[in-house]
Design a protein around this motif. Structure first.
Motif, PDB file in Angstrom:
ATOM      1  N   GLY A  91       0.796  -1.225   0.000  1.00 42.04           N
ATOM      2  CA  GLY A  91       0.000   0.000   0.000  1.00 42.04           C
ATOM      3  C   GLY A  91       0.828   1.274   0.000  1.00 42.04           C
ATOM      4  O   GLY A  91       1.830   1.381   0.712  1.00 42.04           O
ATOM      5  N   SER A  92       0.381   2.243  -0.788  1.00 40.24           N
ATOM      6  CA  SER A  92       1.021   3.557  -0.776  1.00 40.24           C
ATOM      7  C   SER A  92       0.594   4.307   0.481  1.00 40.24           C
ATOM      8  O   SER A  92      -0.356   3.908   1.168  1.00 40.24           O
ATOM      9  N   GLU A  93       1.276   5.398   0.782  1.00 42.49           N
ATOM     10  CA  GLU A  93       0.920   6.176   1.967  1.00 42.49           C
ATOM     11  C   GLU A  93      -0.512   6.683   1.874  1.00 42.49           C
ATOM     12  O   GLU A  93      -1.247   6.693   2.866  1.00 42.49           O
ATOM     13  N   GLN A  94      -0.934   7.078   0.681  1.00 48.51           N
ATOM     14  CA  GLN A  94      -2.298   7.561   0.492  1.00 48.51           C
ATOM     15  C   GLN A  94      -3.309   6.445   0.720  1.00 48.51           C
ATOM     16  O   GLN A  94      -4.335   6.642   1.379  1.00 48.51           O
ATOM     17  N   TYR A 108       1.355   0.372   9.868  1.00 47.35           N
ATOM     18  CA  TYR A 108       2.733   0.791  10.149  1.00 47.35           C
ATOM     19  C   TYR A 108       3.390  -0.110  11.196  1.00 47.35           C
ATOM     20  O   TYR A 108       4.589  -0.405  11.111  1.00 47.35           O
ATOM     21  N   VAL A 109       2.606  -0.561  12.168  1.00 51.79           N
ATOM     22  CA  VAL A 109       3.144  -1.477  13.182  1.00 51.79           C
ATOM     23  C   VAL A 109       3.523  -2.811  12.539  1.00 51.79           C
ATOM     24  O   VAL A 109       4.566  -3.397  12.860  1.00 51.79           O
ATOM     25  N   LEU A 110       2.700  -3.284  11.612  1.00 54.20           N
ATOM     26  CA  LEU A 110       3.029  -4.532  10.916  1.00 54.20           C
ATOM     27  C   LEU A 110       4.338  -4.385  10.145  1.00 54.20           C
ATOM     28  O   LEU A 110       5.165  -5.307  10.117  1.00 54.20           O
ATOM     29  N   ARG A 111       4.540  -3.233   9.529  1.00 57.33           N
ATOM     30  CA  ARG A 111       5.787  -2.998   8.792  1.00 57.33           C
ATOM     31  C   ARG A 111       6.986  -2.961   9.731  1.00 57.33           C
ATOM     32  O   ARG A 111       8.091  -3.373   9.361  1.00 57.33           O
ATOM     33  N   THR A 213       4.055  10.827  15.734  1.00 62.90           N
ATOM     34  CA  THR A 213       4.563  10.897  17.104  1.00 62.90           C
ATOM     35  C   THR A 213       4.431   9.547  17.802  1.00 62.90           C
ATOM     36  O   THR A 213       5.342   9.098  18.503  1.00 62.90           O
ATOM     37  N   THR A 214       3.292   8.894  17.581  1.00 65.52           N
ATOM     38  CA  THR A 214       3.058   7.577  18.174  1.00 65.52           C
ATOM     39  C   THR A 214       4.079   6.567  17.665  1.00 65.52           C
ATOM     40  O   THR A 214       4.670   5.803  18.442  1.00 65.52           O
ATOM     41  N   LEU A 215       4.298   6.568  16.355  1.00 66.00           N
ATOM     42  CA  LEU A 215       5.274   5.646  15.769  1.00 66.00           C
ATOM     43  C   LEU A 215       6.682   5.947  16.272  1.00 66.00           C
ATOM     44  O   LEU A 215       7.468   5.027  16.542  1.00 66.00           O
ATOM     45  N   GLY A 216       6.994   7.229  16.393  1.00 66.54           N
ATOM     46  CA  GLY A 216       8.310   7.615  16.885  1.00 66.54           C
ATOM     47  C   GLY A 216       8.539   7.147  18.305  1.00 66.54           C
ATOM     48  O   GLY A 216       9.645   6.714  18.667  1.00 66.54           O
ATOM     49  N   THR A 217       7.495   7.216  19.116  1.00 63.29           N
ATOM     50  CA  THR A 217       7.593   6.748  20.499  1.00 63.29           C
ATOM     51  C   THR A 217       7.818   5.240  20.548  1.00 63.29           C
ATOM     52  O   THR A 217       8.596   4.734  21.367  1.00 63.29           O
ATOM     53  N   LYS A 228       6.530   4.420   6.373  1.00 62.34           N
ATOM     54  CA  LYS A 228       5.527   4.951   5.451  1.00 62.34           C
ATOM     55  C   LYS A 228       5.634   4.308   4.063  1.00 62.34           C
ATOM     56  O   LYS A 228       4.792   4.546   3.202  1.00 62.34           O
ATOM     57  N   LYS A 229       6.663   3.500   3.862  1.00 60.17           N
ATOM     58  CA  LYS A 229       6.874   2.861   2.566  1.00 60.17           C
ATOM     59  C   LYS A 229       6.450   1.394   2.624  1.00 60.17           C
ATOM     60  O   LYS A 229       6.667   0.719   3.634  1.00 60.17           O
ATOM     61  N   PRO A 230       5.850   0.874   1.552  1.00 60.61           N
ATOM     62  CA  PRO A 230       5.440  -0.538   1.552  1.00 60.61           C
ATOM     63  C   PRO A 230       6.641  -1.468   1.660  1.00 60.61           C
ATOM     64  O   PRO A 230       7.733  -1.155   1.167  1.00 60.61           O
TER      65      PRO A 230
END
Length: 233
Positions: A91-94, A108-111, A213-217, A228-230
């Motif tokens: 999936g693309s970011e969009q 994003y967590v799966l990635r 911010t959540t992902l960064g934490t 953000k990239k597939p």
């Protein structure tokens, strides 16, 4: 009950009309009472089975028993995880953003947690199982969660979710599949979207900024652009 009782009453009327006389009326009344009692018992049993399915899921998640937890999710929910897996891979970011805030975070967590080969080879059941075993489902968040009122209607049911004895304002759907009650977390995803949008507004940031911010934490700010990239980019 509301759907069963009219059917019982209609059956009694048809019996009276066909047989006539006083004795058949008494027999019909007895049959209706017996059927209503049986129906009440059946509904009570199904309500208890719904509660047990939810309790079993909570117990499985807390024990990090991924196989048992996955077996208690409805097919609709498993399809949801299949979609998240596919978005994580290609999936693309969009496209990811279009799924909603909670779904975006899941992708994003799966990635972050799986590589392309590992994730691509997983069924939905295996993905849920692995996520539970990795502790991606917070067992502590389930400690004070219970089901309130349960309403059963054939092979479907709905239950109010409560937290610390108070209604959480979320109604979970249950489906009887292959003879067992399984539930759908979809309404929790919707509630999650609304909660995150509220938090973003209170902090004066966009939802996308809150997600970053959540992902960064969770994984470090330096990994956010990569997530953000597939995986199969």
């Amino acid at each position: 009950m509301n759907r069963t009782m009219p059917a019982v009453a209609l059956a009694a009327v048809l019996l009276v009309g066909a047989c006539g006389g006083g004795t058949p009326v008494a027999t019909s009344s007895s049959s209706a009472t017996s059927a209503a009692t049986t129906s009440s018992v059946d509904v009570a049993d199904e309500e208890e089975a719904v509660r047990k399915a939810f309790a079993d899921y909570r117990e499985a998640a807390q024990a990090k028993d991924g196989v048992a937890a996955a077996a208690l999710l409805s097919q609709d929910m498993l399809d949801y995880y299949t979609g998240a897996r596919d978005l994580a891979l290609t999936g693309s970011e969009q496209q990811v953003r279009e799924g909603g805030v909670t779904a975006s975070i899941l992708v994003y967590v799966l990635r972050a947690e799986f590589d392309a080969a590992e994730l691509g080879g997983m069924s939905a059941e295996q993905l849920v199982s692995a996520a539970v075993e990795k502790g991606l489902v917070s067992e502590n968040s389930l400690d004070n969660v219970e089901l309130g009122t349960v309403v059963v209607d054939g092979d479907t049911a709905r239950a109010d979710l409560t937290s610390r004895g108070q209604s959480a304002g979320v109604e979970l759907p249950f489906h009887k599949e292959d003879g067992s009650w399984r539930f759908d977390l979809g309404p929790l995803m919707v509630a999650g979207d609304e909660a995150l949008e509220t938090v973003a507004g209170e902090r004066g940031v966009t939802v996308e900024q809150l997600v970053d911010t959540t992902l960064g934490t969770l994984y470090g700010a330096d990994r956010v652009p990569e997530l953000k990239k597939p995986l199969q980019g």
